[in-house]
Design an enzyme around this catalytic site. Structure first.
Site, PDB file in Angstrom:
ATOM      1  CG  HIS A  91      -0.172   0.130   2.527  1.00 44.86           C
ATOM      2  ND1 HIS A  91       0.441  -0.941   3.118  1.00 44.86           N
ATOM      3  CD2 HIS A  91       0.079   1.198   3.335  1.00 44.86           C
ATOM      4  CE1 HIS A  91       1.038  -0.556   4.236  1.00 44.86           C
ATOM      5  NE2 HIS A  91       0.842   0.746   4.386  1.00 44.86           N
ATOM      6  CG  ASP A 151       1.732   4.787   4.912  1.00 47.14           C
ATOM      7  OD1 ASP A 151       1.092   3.723   4.832  1.00 47.14           O
ATOM      8  OD2 ASP A 151       2.774   4.906   5.585  1.00 47.14           O
ATOM      9  CG  HIS A 164       5.133   0.959   2.833  1.00 47.93           C
ATOM     10  ND1 HIS A 164       4.576   2.091   2.274  1.00 47.93           N
ATOM     11  CD2 HIS A 164       4.564   0.841   4.057  1.00 47.93           C
ATOM     12  CE1 HIS A 164       3.737   2.643   3.127  1.00 47.93           C
ATOM     13  NE2 HIS A 164       3.697   1.886   4.224  1.00 47.93           N
ATOM     14  NE  ARG A 170       8.700  -6.050  11.295  1.00 51.34           N
ATOM     15  CZ  ARG A 170       7.932  -5.125  10.726  1.00 51.34           C
ATOM     16  NH1 ARG A 170       6.660  -5.373  10.454  1.00 51.34           N
ATOM     17  NH2 ARG A 170       8.432  -3.955  10.406  1.00 51.34           N
TER      18      ARG A 170
HETATM   19  O1  AKG Z   1       4.921  -2.822  10.102  1.00 48.54           O
HETATM   20  C1  AKG Z   1       5.494  -2.191   9.231  1.00 48.54           C
HETATM   21  O2  AKG Z   1       6.724  -2.203   9.112  1.00 48.54           O
HETATM   22  C2  AKG Z   1       4.708  -1.356   8.240  1.00 48.54           C
HETATM   23  C3  AKG Z   1       3.373  -0.881   8.761  1.00 48.54           C
HETATM   24  C4  AKG Z   1       2.664   0.019   7.792  1.00 48.54           C
HETATM   25  O3  AKG Z   1       3.037   0.158   6.669  1.00 48.54           O
HETATM   26  C5  AKG Z   1       1.470   0.783   8.238  1.00 48.54           C
HETATM   27  O4  AKG Z   1       1.019   0.614   9.389  1.00 48.54           O
HETATM   28  O5  AKG Z   1       0.965   1.599   7.429  1.00 48.54           O
HETATM   29 FE   FE2 Z   2       2.155   1.922   5.691  1.00 52.92          FE
END
Ligand code: AKG
Ligand code: FE2
Length: 279
Positions: free
Chosen positions: A172, A174, A228, A238
């Protein structure tokens, strides 16, 4: 610069907060405290997490996956999301934690209150840097975003024994202007660059800055928003913390600034020079 913030010194039943002075090391300690505090929410019994109030269609609250937002396929994660507004008078994050999670979450609330304050401050510095790089007035973006707000999301990815077929967060962009991301020890963040997915290795003392759609628009496409995703791990849990900075809902980017940006860019391209400063 010495900064005061609250740390947990608690036992399970009766949390107490203690004010600590962390001198030069404040940011590393704060990042560590914010990463560690994630478990106090995600290790709660499922019924308690599902009881956290949510408004339909909004990301705020507890969610077992990003299904509603990015994909039809369920992703392998849990999230807890809340708003942050700069407000010197009241600790809004602390109040929110106490209201949705209970009085015993006051200390967690303080950790995230201080974390959000630090990230908000940092976003101001980042906007100045981005403006300097673009050659526009140093305060241009800082001013544009100063009456905006932020969304803070805590991400928890349990181990997944089918990690090759499962994603933690689907690919996605952001929608925010910038996202300040902290990933703790376990790697999982990947960015799509040079036609392949590339791992962004975590460092406990480093933050990842992701350009989002809103900053792409406000820089007239010069800064590109970044595709990403997060992959899951077969053995290890994680955690990551995403602080999304967004403009005020009804903010309109001024056409004058956009035109000025284009003028400076074409001038720089035609002369082969760096973008000149406007102030
Ligand atoms: O957990 C991650 O490294 C990415 C999380 C992410 O892209 C988000 O929360 O928008
Ligand atoms: Fe993100």
């Amino acid at each position: 610069m010495g900064v005061l913030f609250f740390i947990i010194t608690s036992c399970k039943n009766k949390p107490t907060c203690q004010q600590g002075s962390f001198g030069q090391t404040w940011s590393t300690s704060l990042l560590k405290a914010a990463s560690e505090e994630i478990d106090s929410i995600f290790k709660l019994p499922l019924e308690r997490k599902l009881g956290i109030p949510r408004k339909t269609g909004l990301p705020q609250g507890y969610s077992g996956g990003h299904a509603e937002r990015f994909t039809k396929n369920l992703t392998w994660n849990e999230t807890f999301t809340f708003d942050y507004y700069e407000n010197d008078a009241e600790p809004l994050v602390v109040d929110h934690f106490k209201s949705v999670l209970g009085q015993d979450f006051e200390c967690s609330g303080w950790v995230y209150q201080k974390y959000c304050q630090a990230m908000w401050k940092l976003s101001g510095v980042l906007f100045e840097l981005l403006a300097v790089c673009l050659g526009v007035d140093r305060k241009h973006y800082k001013k544009f975003f100063e009456d905006g707000y932020s969304i803070m999301r805590l991400n928890f990815y349990p181990p997944c024994n089918n990690s090759a077929l499962t994603l933690g967060t689907s690919p996605h962009y952001d929608p925010s202007s910038i996202t300040i991301l902290l990933q703790e020890r376990v790697e999982g963040l990947e960015v799509f660059s040079n036609n392949k997915w590339q791992t962004v290795r975590p460092r406990p003392d480093a933050l990842v800055i992701i350009i989002g759609d809103t900053f792409m628009a406000s820089s007239n496409g010069i800064y590109k928003s970044c595709l990403h995703r997060a992959v899951v791990n077969g053995e290890r849990e994680r955690r990551s913390l995403a602080f999304f900075v967004t403009p005020k809902a009804d903010k309109v980017a001024s056409l004058k600034n956009t035109i000025e940006l284009m003028r400076l860019l074409s001038q720089a391209l035609s002369t082969g020079s760096r973008l000149p400063k406007t102030s």
